[in-house]
Design a protein around this motif. Structure first.
Motif, PDB file in Angstrom:
ATOM      1  N   SER A   2       1.517 -21.158  16.841  1.00 34.37           N
ATOM      2  CA  SER A   2       2.497 -20.407  15.817  1.00 34.37           C
ATOM      3  C   SER A   2       1.906 -20.687  14.415  1.00 34.37           C
ATOM      4  CB  SER A   2       3.681 -21.168  16.097  1.00 34.37           C
ATOM      5  OG  SER A   2       4.737 -20.792  14.994  1.00 34.37           O
ATOM      6  N   ASN A   3       2.252 -19.720  13.611  1.00 38.28           N
ATOM      7  CA  ASN A   3       2.167 -19.673  12.052  1.00 38.28           C
ATOM      8  C   ASN A   3       3.202 -19.981  11.390  1.00 38.28           C
ATOM      9  OD1 ASN A   3      -0.547 -19.400  12.848  1.00 38.28           O
ATOM     10  ND2 ASN A   3      -0.983 -17.827  11.242  1.00 38.28           N
ATOM     11  N   GLU A   4       4.320 -20.306  12.173  1.00 40.44           N
ATOM     12  CA  GLU A   4       5.732 -20.401  11.295  1.00 40.44           C
ATOM     13  C   GLU A   4       5.708 -22.007  10.922  1.00 40.44           C
ATOM     14  OE1 GLU A   4       7.820 -18.114  10.746  1.00 40.44           O
ATOM     15  OE2 GLU A   4       6.453 -16.727  11.299  1.00 40.44           O
ATOM     16  N   PHE A   5       6.354 -22.064   9.546  1.00 38.04           N
ATOM     17  CA  PHE A   5       6.413 -23.613   9.368  1.00 38.04           C
ATOM     18  C   PHE A   5       7.688 -24.148  10.351  1.00 38.04           C
ATOM     19  CE2 PHE A   5       4.399 -22.501   5.215  1.00 38.04           C
ATOM     20  CZ  PHE A   5       3.713 -23.512   5.263  1.00 38.04           C
ATOM     21  N   GLU A   6       7.413 -25.503  10.877  1.00 40.51           N
ATOM     22  CA  GLU A   6       8.462 -26.054  11.451  1.00 40.51           C
ATOM     23  C   GLU A   6       8.709 -27.574  10.929  1.00 40.51           C
ATOM     24  OE1 GLU A   6       6.894 -27.966  15.336  1.00 40.51           O
ATOM     25  OE2 GLU A   6       5.150 -26.838  14.827  1.00 40.51           O
ATOM     26  N   GLN A   7      10.026 -27.951  10.781  1.00 39.10           N
ATOM     27  CA  GLN A   7      10.281 -29.379  10.562  1.00 39.10           C
ATOM     28  C   GLN A   7       9.451 -30.438  11.384  1.00 39.10           C
ATOM     29  OE1 GLN A   7      11.112 -32.050   8.115  1.00 39.10           O
ATOM     30  NE2 GLN A   7      12.624 -30.405   7.344  1.00 39.10           N
ATOM     31  N   ILE A   8       8.915 -31.196  10.795  1.00 41.18           N
ATOM     32  CA  ILE A   8       8.325 -32.278  11.813  1.00 41.18           C
ATOM     33  C   ILE A   8       8.835 -33.666  11.269  1.00 41.18           C
ATOM     34  CG2 ILE A   8       6.161 -31.129  11.868  1.00 41.18           C
ATOM     35  CD1 ILE A   8       5.244 -33.170   9.376  1.00 41.18           C
ATOM     36  N   SER A   9       9.696 -33.931  10.498  1.00 42.20           N
ATOM     37  CA  SER A   9      10.636 -34.850  10.137  1.00 42.20           C
ATOM     38  C   SER A   9      11.953 -34.986  10.881  1.00 42.20           C
ATOM     39  CB  SER A   9      10.923 -35.232   8.679  1.00 42.20           C
ATOM     40  OG  SER A   9       9.709 -35.159   7.827  1.00 42.20           O
ATOM     41  N   LEU A  10      11.866 -35.471  12.290  1.00 45.62           N
ATOM     42  CA  LEU A  10      12.764 -35.292  13.286  1.00 45.62           C
ATOM     43  C   LEU A  10      13.598 -36.394  13.392  1.00 45.62           C
ATOM     44  CD1 LEU A  10      11.248 -32.814  15.755  1.00 45.62           C
ATOM     45  CD2 LEU A  10      12.612 -32.158  14.059  1.00 45.62           C
ATOM     46  N   VAL A  21       9.531 -32.784   5.867  1.00 43.69           N
ATOM     47  CA  VAL A  21       7.983 -31.810   5.825  1.00 43.69           C
ATOM     48  C   VAL A  21       8.105 -30.827   6.626  1.00 43.69           C
ATOM     49  CG1 VAL A  21       5.570 -32.231   5.613  1.00 43.69           C
ATOM     50  CG2 VAL A  21       7.043 -34.237   5.006  1.00 43.69           C
ATOM     51  N   LEU A  22       7.895 -29.628   6.312  1.00 38.80           N
ATOM     52  CA  LEU A  22       7.639 -28.587   7.023  1.00 38.80           C
ATOM     53  C   LEU A  22       6.152 -28.124   7.055  1.00 38.80           C
ATOM     54  CD1 LEU A  22      10.078 -26.061   5.100  1.00 38.80           C
ATOM     55  CD2 LEU A  22      10.207 -27.059   7.299  1.00 38.80           C
ATOM     56  N   PHE A  23       5.593 -27.931   8.405  1.00 39.91           N
ATOM     57  CA  PHE A  23       4.313 -28.060   8.792  1.00 39.91           C
ATOM     58  C   PHE A  23       3.971 -26.802   9.656  1.00 39.91           C
ATOM     59  CE2 PHE A  23       0.588 -29.168  11.577  1.00 39.91           C
ATOM     60  CZ  PHE A  23      -0.063 -29.673  10.498  1.00 39.91           C
ATOM     61  N   ARG A  24       2.695 -26.252   9.531  1.00 35.44           N
ATOM     62  CA  ARG A  24       2.282 -25.208  10.426  1.00 35.44           C
ATOM     63  C   ARG A  24       0.728 -25.357  10.742  1.00 35.44           C
ATOM     64  NH1 ARG A  24       2.617 -19.548   7.024  1.00 35.44           N
ATOM     65  NH2 ARG A  24       1.242 -20.115   5.266  1.00 35.44           N
ATOM     66  N   ASN A  25       0.295 -24.929  11.784  1.00 33.72           N
ATOM     67  CA  ASN A  25      -1.012 -24.809  12.280  1.00 33.72           C
ATOM     68  C   ASN A  25      -1.670 -23.283  11.540  1.00 33.72           C
ATOM     69  OD1 ASN A  25      -0.237 -27.079  13.749  1.00 33.72           O
ATOM     70  ND2 ASN A  25      -1.490 -26.136  15.685  1.00 33.72           N
ATOM     71  N   ILE A  26      -2.702 -23.331  11.123  1.00 34.01           N
ATOM     72  CA  ILE A  26      -3.389 -22.134  10.720  1.00 34.01           C
ATOM     73  C   ILE A  26      -4.482 -21.767  11.585  1.00 34.01           C
ATOM     74  CG2 ILE A  26      -4.778 -21.120   8.709  1.00 34.01           C
ATOM     75  CD1 ILE A  26      -1.819 -21.547   8.062  1.00 34.01           C
ATOM     76  N   SER A  27      -5.341 -22.900  11.899  1.00 35.11           N
ATOM     77  CA  SER A  27      -6.329 -22.717  13.024  1.00 35.11           C
ATOM     78  C   SER A  27      -6.493 -24.129  13.696  1.00 35.11           C
ATOM     79  CB  SER A  27      -7.678 -22.157  12.400  1.00 35.11           C
ATOM     80  OG  SER A  27      -8.303 -23.098  11.583  1.00 35.11           O
ATOM     81  N   GLU A  28      -7.572 -24.199  14.461  1.00 33.60           N
ATOM     82  CA  GLU A  28      -7.875 -25.484  15.025  1.00 33.60           C
ATOM     83  C   GLU A  28      -8.443 -26.469  13.775  1.00 33.60           C
ATOM     84  OE1 GLU A  28     -10.357 -25.117  18.406  1.00 33.60           O
ATOM     85  OE2 GLU A  28      -8.976 -23.800  19.416  1.00 33.60           O
ATOM     86  N   THR A  29      -8.927 -26.068  12.876  1.00 30.75           N
ATOM     87  CA  THR A  29      -9.275 -27.070  11.792  1.00 30.75           C
ATOM     88  C   THR A  29      -8.496 -26.816  10.507  1.00 30.75           C
ATOM     89  OG1 THR A  29     -10.887 -25.421  11.113  1.00 30.75           O
ATOM     90  CG2 THR A  29     -11.503 -26.926  12.751  1.00 30.75           C
ATOM     91  N   GLU A  30      -7.516 -26.141  10.352  1.00 33.79           N
ATOM     92  CA  GLU A  30      -6.717 -26.028   9.136  1.00 33.79           C
ATOM     93  C   GLU A  30      -5.392 -25.882   9.374  1.00 33.79           C
ATOM     94  OE1 GLU A  30      -8.367 -23.217   5.967  1.00 33.79           O
ATOM     95  OE2 GLU A  30      -9.960 -22.751   7.459  1.00 33.79           O
ATOM     96  N   SER A 135       2.119 -39.573  23.823  1.00 33.23           N
ATOM     97  CA  SER A 135       3.570 -39.844  24.040  1.00 33.23           C
ATOM     98  C   SER A 135       4.547 -39.192  23.261  1.00 33.23           C
ATOM     99  CB  SER A 135       3.682 -41.653  23.717  1.00 33.23           C
ATOM    100  OG  SER A 135       3.518 -41.662  22.404  1.00 33.23           O
ATOM    101  N   ASN A 136       5.907 -39.865  22.775  1.00 30.26           N
ATOM    102  CA  ASN A 136       6.700 -39.165  22.150  1.00 30.26           C
ATOM    103  C   ASN A 136       6.537 -39.778  20.656  1.00 30.26           C
ATOM    104  OD1 ASN A 136       7.631 -41.940  22.685  1.00 30.26           O
ATOM    105  ND2 ASN A 136       9.853 -41.218  23.280  1.00 30.26           N
ATOM    106  N   LEU A 137       5.445 -40.559  20.426  1.00 28.86           N
ATOM    107  CA  LEU A 137       5.400 -41.060  18.915  1.00 28.86           C
ATOM    108  C   LEU A 137       5.365 -40.172  18.068  1.00 28.86           C
ATOM    109  CD1 LEU A 137       2.655 -43.774  19.718  1.00 28.86           C
ATOM    110  CD2 LEU A 137       5.248 -44.298  19.351  1.00 28.86           C
ATOM    111  N   GLY A 138       4.743 -38.978  18.440  1.00 28.20           N
ATOM    112  CA  GLY A 138       5.158 -37.603  17.476  1.00 28.20           C
ATOM    113  C   GLY A 138       4.022 -37.762  16.365  1.00 28.20           C
ATOM    114  N   PRO A 139       4.122 -36.566  15.584  1.00 27.24           N
ATOM    115  CA  PRO A 139       3.563 -36.596  14.287  1.00 27.24           C
ATOM    116  C   PRO A 139       3.748 -37.476  13.116  1.00 27.24           C
ATOM    117  CG  PRO A 139       4.815 -34.746  14.177  1.00 27.24           C
ATOM    118  CD  PRO A 139       4.939 -35.634  15.463  1.00 27.24           C
ATOM    119  N   GLY A 140       3.187 -37.641  12.012  1.00 25.86           N
ATOM    120  CA  GLY A 140       3.319 -38.438  10.850  1.00 25.86           C
ATOM    121  C   GLY A 140       4.308 -38.005   9.997  1.00 25.86           C
ATOM    122  N   GLY A 141       5.237 -37.056  10.345  1.00 29.23           N
ATOM    123  CA  GLY A 141       6.413 -36.864   9.409  1.00 29.23           C
ATOM    124  C   GLY A 141       7.576 -37.697   9.291  1.00 29.23           C
TER     125      GLY A 141
END
Length: 141
Positions: A2-10, A21-30, A135-141
């Motif tokens: 998905s190229n949509e921003f999503e809230q990662i601070s849950l 923080v809103l976050f989105r994937n651009i590609s596998e490296t960006e 696991s459910n540790l999740g991202p760094g948001g």
């Protein structure tokens, strides 16, 4: 992808407390992330505190490392930050992260923060991929 921003601070924590923080994937490296500056983010000079910009990079670039590692937990080993410009209340700060190299245990990346089409901060960093099951540790948001 998905190229949509999503809230990662849950979950409760520093970044959620400070607006998230809103976050989105651009590609596998960006990857991109963003946040809007509010009064809580300012220093005594009335511009965004360097500590907040550092935390924003750590959360956004850390999430990029996490995603590029197949959602394995990652921890920051080093983060070298250069403050180039400033932002103020109401400004949207957009981070762009590029994964430079990934090994079995480390991720090397470059990150820039932009505001009003100008670079305000740049950073390079190294993240350690932890050898635990995703696991459910999740991202760094």
């Amino acid at each position: 992808m998905s190229n949509e921003f999503e809230q990662i601070s849950l979950t409760q924590g520093f970044m959620k407390h400070n607006g998230g923080v809103l976050f989105r994937n651009i590609s596998e490296t960006e990857y991109e992330f963003k946040s809007t500056i509010n009064e809580n983010h300012l220093n005594a000079a009335g511009i965004t505190h360097g500590g907040y910009l550092s935390a924003l990079i750590d959360a956004g670039a850390g999430t990029a490392a996490h995603r590029s590692a197949g959602n394995a937990p990652c921890v920051t080993i080093s983060l070298d930050i250069k403050f180039i410009g400033a932002s103020k209340v109401g400004d949207e700060v957009i981070g762009h992260t590029k994964i430079l190299k990934k090994t079995n245990t480390l991720i090397f990346l470059f990150c820039e923060l932009n505001c009003n089409n100008k670079i305000i901060t740049s950073a390079t960093g190294v993240w350690k991929i932890l050898k635990v099951k995703p696991s459910n540790l999740g991202p760094g948001g």
